[in-house]
Write a protein that holds these residues in place. Structure first.
Motif, PDB file in Angstrom:
ATOM      1  N   ALA A  24      42.571  46.079  37.367  1.00 51.93           N
ATOM      2  CA  ALA A  24      41.936  45.284  38.421  1.00 51.93           C
ATOM      3  C   ALA A  24      41.172  44.112  37.821  1.00 51.93           C
ATOM      4  O   ALA A  24      41.215  42.992  38.342  1.00 51.93           O
ATOM      5  N   PHE A  25      40.489  44.345  36.707  1.00 51.76           N
ATOM      6  CA  PHE A  25      39.757  43.263  36.042  1.00 51.76           C
ATOM      7  C   PHE A  25      40.701  42.153  35.603  1.00 51.76           C
ATOM      8  O   PHE A  25      40.433  40.975  35.826  1.00 51.76           O
ATOM      9  N   VAL A  26      41.810  42.520  35.001  1.00 51.83           N
ATOM     10  CA  VAL A  26      42.790  41.527  34.549  1.00 51.83           C
ATOM     11  C   VAL A  26      43.386  40.780  35.739  1.00 51.83           C
ATOM     12  O   VAL A  26      43.559  39.567  35.706  1.00 51.83           O
ATOM     13  N   ALA A  27      43.673  41.504  36.801  1.00 59.86           N
ATOM     14  CA  ALA A  27      44.261  40.876  37.985  1.00 59.86           C
ATOM     15  C   ALA A  27      43.297  39.880  38.629  1.00 59.86           C
ATOM     16  O   ALA A  27      43.715  38.857  39.166  1.00 59.86           O
ATOM     17  N   LEU A  28      42.013  40.182  38.572  1.00 57.81           N
ATOM     18  CA  LEU A  28      41.025  39.304  39.211  1.00 57.81           C
ATOM     19  C   LEU A  28      40.613  38.131  38.328  1.00 57.81           C
ATOM     20  O   LEU A  28      40.279  37.065  38.839  1.00 57.81           O
ATOM     21  N   THR A  29      40.621  38.304  37.021  1.00 54.27           N
ATOM     22  CA  THR A  29      40.160  37.235  36.135  1.00 54.27           C
ATOM     23  C   THR A  29      41.297  36.423  35.536  1.00 54.27           C
ATOM     24  O   THR A  29      41.064  35.332  35.034  1.00 54.27           O
ATOM     25  N   GLY A  30      42.507  36.919  35.584  1.00 57.43           N
ATOM     26  CA  GLY A  30      43.648  36.191  35.024  1.00 57.43           C
ATOM     27  C   GLY A  30      43.850  34.822  35.647  1.00 57.43           C
ATOM     28  O   GLY A  30      43.992  33.827  34.927  1.00 57.43           O
TER      29      GLY A  30
END
Length: 56
Positions: A24-30
């Protein structure tokens, strides 16, 4: 179920939420990081274009 089976189940139950949080972190910050890269490219291009157009 054997003791090893319960340990494996407990390990999976502990790791799966962690992996979901990382995903989720990668999906939101990518997209934010990709947008910043694009802004840097545009700024470099515009800077080079201004330097080319300056009279010497």
């Amino acid at each position: 179920m054997t003791k090893e089976g319960w340990l494996a189940l407990g390990a999976a139950a502990a790791v799966i939420p962690l992996l979901l949080c990382v995903g989720a972190f990668v999906a939101l910050t990518g997209p934010v990081a990709a947008d910043q890269d694009e802004q840097r490219r545009q700024a470099a291009y515009l800077s080079a274009a201004v330097q080319v157009r300056r009279p010497r």
